[in-house]
Design an enzyme around this catalytic site. Structure first.
Site, PDB file in Angstrom:
ATOM      1  N   CYS A 195      -9.222  -6.402   2.979  1.00 24.00           N
ATOM      2  CA  CYS A 195      -9.366  -5.042   3.497  1.00 24.00           C
ATOM      3  C   CYS A 195     -10.721  -4.442   3.154  1.00 24.00           C
ATOM      4  O   CYS A 195     -11.060  -3.376   3.642  1.00 24.00           O
ATOM      5  CB  CYS A 195      -8.241  -4.153   3.010  1.00 24.00           C
ATOM      6  SG  CYS A 195      -8.053  -4.191   1.257  1.00 24.00           S
ATOM      7  N   THR A 215       0.837  -1.204   0.000  1.00 23.70           N
ATOM      8  CA  THR A 215       0.000   0.000   0.000  1.00 23.70           C
ATOM      9  C   THR A 215       0.873   1.257   0.000  1.00 23.70           C
ATOM     10  O   THR A 215       0.633   2.193  -0.769  1.00 23.70           O
ATOM     11  CB  THR A 215      -0.932   0.004   1.237  1.00 23.70           C
ATOM     12  OG1 THR A 215      -1.771  -1.159   1.163  1.00 23.70           O
ATOM     13  CG2 THR A 215      -1.787   1.247   1.307  1.00 23.70           C
ATOM     14  N   ASN A 229      -5.863 -10.040  -7.125  1.00 17.09           N
ATOM     15  CA  ASN A 229      -5.929 -10.708  -5.825  1.00 17.09           C
ATOM     16  C   ASN A 229      -7.207 -11.513  -5.641  1.00 17.09           C
ATOM     17  O   ASN A 229      -7.244 -12.437  -4.846  1.00 17.09           O
ATOM     18  CB  ASN A 229      -5.797  -9.678  -4.693  1.00 17.09           C
ATOM     19  CG  ASN A 229      -6.702  -8.489  -4.856  1.00 17.09           C
ATOM     20  OD1 ASN A 229      -6.845  -7.947  -5.942  1.00 17.09           O
ATOM     21  ND2 ASN A 229      -7.318  -8.063  -3.773  1.00 17.09           N
ATOM     22  N   SER A 237       4.492  -6.751  -1.087  1.00 11.44           N
ATOM     23  CA  SER A 237       4.432  -6.918   0.372  1.00 11.44           C
ATOM     24  C   SER A 237       4.986  -8.290   0.738  1.00 11.44           C
ATOM     25  O   SER A 237       4.589  -9.296   0.141  1.00 11.44           O
ATOM     26  CB  SER A 237       2.964  -6.904   0.842  1.00 11.44           C
ATOM     27  OG  SER A 237       2.563  -5.639   1.270  1.00 11.44           O
ATOM     28  N   ALA A 238       5.838  -8.343   1.763  1.00  9.04           N
ATOM     29  CA  ALA A 238       6.473  -9.621   2.135  1.00  9.04           C
ATOM     30  C   ALA A 238       5.480 -10.657   2.653  1.00  9.04           C
ATOM     31  O   ALA A 238       5.671 -11.855   2.467  1.00  9.04           O
ATOM     32  CB  ALA A 238       7.532  -9.357   3.206  1.00  9.04           C
ATOM     33  N   HIS A 239       4.402 -10.178   3.301  1.00  6.69           N
ATOM     34  CA  HIS A 239       3.522 -11.159   3.954  1.00  6.69           C
ATOM     35  C   HIS A 239       2.675 -11.956   2.963  1.00  6.69           C
ATOM     36  O   HIS A 239       1.953 -12.866   3.350  1.00  6.69           O
ATOM     37  CB  HIS A 239       2.628 -10.476   5.001  1.00  6.69           C
ATOM     38  CG  HIS A 239       1.561  -9.580   4.450  1.00  6.69           C
ATOM     39  ND1 HIS A 239       0.235  -9.950   4.408  1.00  6.69           N
ATOM     40  CD2 HIS A 239       1.615  -8.329   3.929  1.00  6.69           C
ATOM     41  CE1 HIS A 239      -0.487  -8.956   3.901  1.00  6.69           C
ATOM     42  NE2 HIS A 239       0.332  -7.961   3.598  1.00  6.69           N
ATOM     43  N   GLN A 262       0.486  -9.894  -5.808  1.00  3.69           N
ATOM     44  CA  GLN A 262      -0.056 -11.265  -5.869  1.00  3.69           C
ATOM     45  C   GLN A 262       0.672 -12.128  -6.886  1.00  3.69           C
ATOM     46  O   GLN A 262       0.273 -13.279  -7.115  1.00  3.69           O
ATOM     47  CB  GLN A 262      -1.561 -11.223  -6.180  1.00  3.69           C
ATOM     48  CG  GLN A 262      -2.402 -10.577  -5.106  1.00  3.69           C
ATOM     49  CD  GLN A 262      -2.507 -11.410  -3.824  1.00  3.69           C
ATOM     50  OE1 GLN A 262      -2.095 -12.573  -3.767  1.00  3.69           O
ATOM     51  NE2 GLN A 262      -3.063 -10.814  -2.773  1.00  3.69           N
TER      52      GLN A 262
HETATM   53  N1  C6P Z   1      -4.656  -7.788  -0.620  1.00  3.82           N
HETATM   54  C1  C6P Z   1      -6.445  -9.350  -0.083  1.00  3.82           C
HETATM   55  O1  C6P Z   1      -7.168  -9.952   0.729  1.00  3.82           O
HETATM   56  P1  C6P Z   1      -0.810  -4.565   1.964  1.00  3.82           P
HETATM   57  O2  C6P Z   1      -2.073  -4.582   2.749  1.00  3.82           O
HETATM   58  O3  C6P Z   1      -0.314  -3.188   1.762  1.00  3.82           O
HETATM   59  O4  C6P Z   1       0.225  -5.516   2.452  1.00  3.82           O
HETATM   60  O5  C6P Z   1      -1.191  -5.132   0.504  1.00  3.82           O
HETATM   61  C2  C6P Z   1      -2.098  -4.421  -0.273  1.00  3.82           C
HETATM   62  C3  C6P Z   1      -2.351  -5.135  -1.562  1.00  3.82           C
HETATM   63  C4  C6P Z   1      -1.945  -4.520  -2.738  1.00  3.82           C
HETATM   64  N2  C6P Z   1      -2.131  -5.119  -3.917  1.00  3.82           N
HETATM   65  C5  C6P Z   1      -2.713  -6.313  -4.036  1.00  3.82           C
HETATM   66  C6  C6P Z   1      -2.889  -6.921  -5.386  1.00  3.82           C
HETATM   67  C7  C6P Z   1      -3.149  -6.982  -2.895  1.00  3.82           C
HETATM   68  O6  C6P Z   1      -3.715  -8.175  -3.009  1.00  3.82           O
HETATM   69  C8  C6P Z   1      -2.988  -6.373  -1.630  1.00  3.82           C
HETATM   70  C9  C6P Z   1      -3.510  -7.026  -0.404  1.00  3.82           C
HETATM   71  C10 C6P Z   1      -5.265  -8.555   0.436  1.00  3.82           C
HETATM   72  O7  C6P Z   1      -6.626  -9.431  -1.285  1.00  3.82           O
HETATM   73  C11 C6P Z   1      -5.628  -7.760   1.617  1.00  3.82           C
HETATM   74  S1  C6P Z   1      -6.726  -6.433   1.253  1.00  3.82           S
END
Ligand code: C6P
Length: 398
Positions: free
Chosen positions: A328, A72, A153, A201-203, A181
């Site tokens: 989110c 984000t 995603n 994002s690493a997670h 993704q």
């Molecule tokens: N999508 C989902 O359930 P963050 O929250 O900043 O780590 O990642 C944001 C984000 C940005 N781009 C894409 C394509 C994503 O999938 C995500 C996070 C999660 O789809 C949480 S909303």
């Protein structure tokens, strides 16, 4: 048995990654910008982590990778940086993106619109992807940025990034892709695809939460979002979270090795296909956007007569975690915007359930999930007035 099938929302941290991080949460606590041994003691592992990040996305040594808090932040840095550098000074006034981006992109673009910037939101075709030709047609003299996600995603659909990169390069328009993704699911090569900026994002690839990255091609420097110290070469002020950076580096290495990607492509895909095929045995169920050209771990299935939210609640009672779409956006009960973008009717838009797997899922878990999902569909359809009375036209697909 507990089964976690919401890996597009976040993933379990790889135990090897956690081990790698531990010293930096305990004994090796110096500020990396300090000159003494406590600070400098972090440098070797930080440099190694950066190397892994560069290798994982095939960045050139001359390019930058800025450590951020998450995708984000990276996305906002690019969109607002372009606004400051190219739009506010009157040079350009137009941005191109798609209707199915993550809210980080969409909301940043809406903010820019509120400031008078023109934004084109490209729509997806019946297969859930935008066409590269549509990007070409939308580019104008005043276009400052094209921002298109690498993989969606919610549907897992993979966008034609290589073609879009070539089009942007030819037109001289900076190209940002949200790679969140894609990394760890499919090969990601920023050089081969002419990507100028990429967020992640690493997670999402078994790294820690609260850390992400922004790839910036050499020569594409941006005004930073955060001003302050000279960390990250002045691209992002603030003391770096060393443990998270080190964890993200190893997570990237583990997730993007040829072996790991082959495992995604074969084993994870096989489990996803098994789960999907079993759900599709139930009447009036469809895969949103169809089954072609997707990341191997994701399926978004519409089950007629079953509200996505009810399905999640039912599955949760049986210890299965899934989602109706973006985590989110899960607290509002609005119809799924991605399904709306497909032109789905409003019932369809409320009946999608996203299952997203990872390398940590087992066949035993998938068998258990199939059993529970089928039971839930029968149970929920049994009490659904819309399923009992509506005409059975749904199975024909989109
Ligand atoms: N999508 C989902 O359930 P963050 O929250 O900043 O780590 O990642 C944001 C984000 C940005 N781009 C894409 C394509 C994503 O999938 C995500 C996070 C999660 O789809 C949480 S909303």
């Amino acid at each position: 048995m507990e089964v976690y099938l919401d890996n597009n929302a976040t993933t379990k941290i790889d135990p090897l990654v956690f081990e790698e991080m531990k010293p930096f949460l305990t004994d090796v606590y110096g500020n990396p910008n300090s000159l003494h041994k406590f600070g400098a003691g972090t440098h070797k592992k930080m440099a190694e982590a950066l190397d892994y990040l560069y290798e994982g996305i095939n960045a050139n040594d001359a390019d930058d990778i800025v450590i951020t808090a998450n995708a984000t932040e990276s996305i906002n840095t690019v969109i607002k940086g372009i606004w400051i550098d190219k739009i506010l000074n009157g040079e350009k006034k137009h941005i191109i993106t798609t209707e199915v981006e993550h809210p980080a992109t969409t909301a940043a673009c809406k903010f820019l619109e509120s400031q008078g910037v023109a934004v084109t939101y490209l729509s997806v075709n019946e297969e859930g992807v935008i066409e590269a030709q549509d990007v070409k047609n939308a580019i104008k003299e005043e276009t400052a940025l094209v921002s298109v996600m690498w993989a969606n995603n919610e549907t897992g659909k993979i966008f034609p990034i290589k073609e879009i990169g070539a089009i942007c390069k030819e037109a001289g328009v900076p190209f940002h892709t949200d790679g969140t993704q894609a990394i760890g699911k499919i090969p990601v090569d920023v050089q081969a695809c002419n990507v100028d900026y990429m967020s992640f994002s690493a997670h999402k690839f078994h790294g820690p939460k609260g850390v992400g990255g922004l790839y910036i091609r050499k020569g594409f420097k941006l005004t930073p979002l955060l001003h302050g110290g000279e960390q990250m070469g002045g691209n992002r002020a603030g003391t770096v979270d060393v443990a998270s950076m080190v964890g993200m580096g190893l997570a990237m290495k583990l997730a993007t090795s040829p072996m790991a990607l082959a495992y995604e492509e074969n084993h994870v895909r096989k489990l996803r296909d098994k789960l999907e095929a079993a759900i599709l045995e139930m009447p009036e169920t469809i895969v949103i956007g169809g089954t072609s050209n997707r990341t191997p771990n994701t399926t978004l299935i519409s089950i007629r007569g079953v509200e996505g939210e009810s399905m999640l609640w039912d599955l949760n009672q049986n210890l299965i975690g899934a989602s109706t779409g973006s985590a989110c956006a899960s607290e509002d009960l609005e119809a799924n915007p991605v399904m709306n973008a497909f032109g789905s009717d409003s019932e369809l838009a409320h009946t999608g359930v996203r299952f997203s797997l990872s390398r940590f899922n087992t066949e035993e878990e998938i068998d258990f999930a199939i059993e529970q999902i089928k039971k839930a569909i029968i149970r929920l359809r049994g009490i659904s007035s819309s399923y009992a009375y509506a005409p059975a036209s749904h199975a024909s697909g989109l």
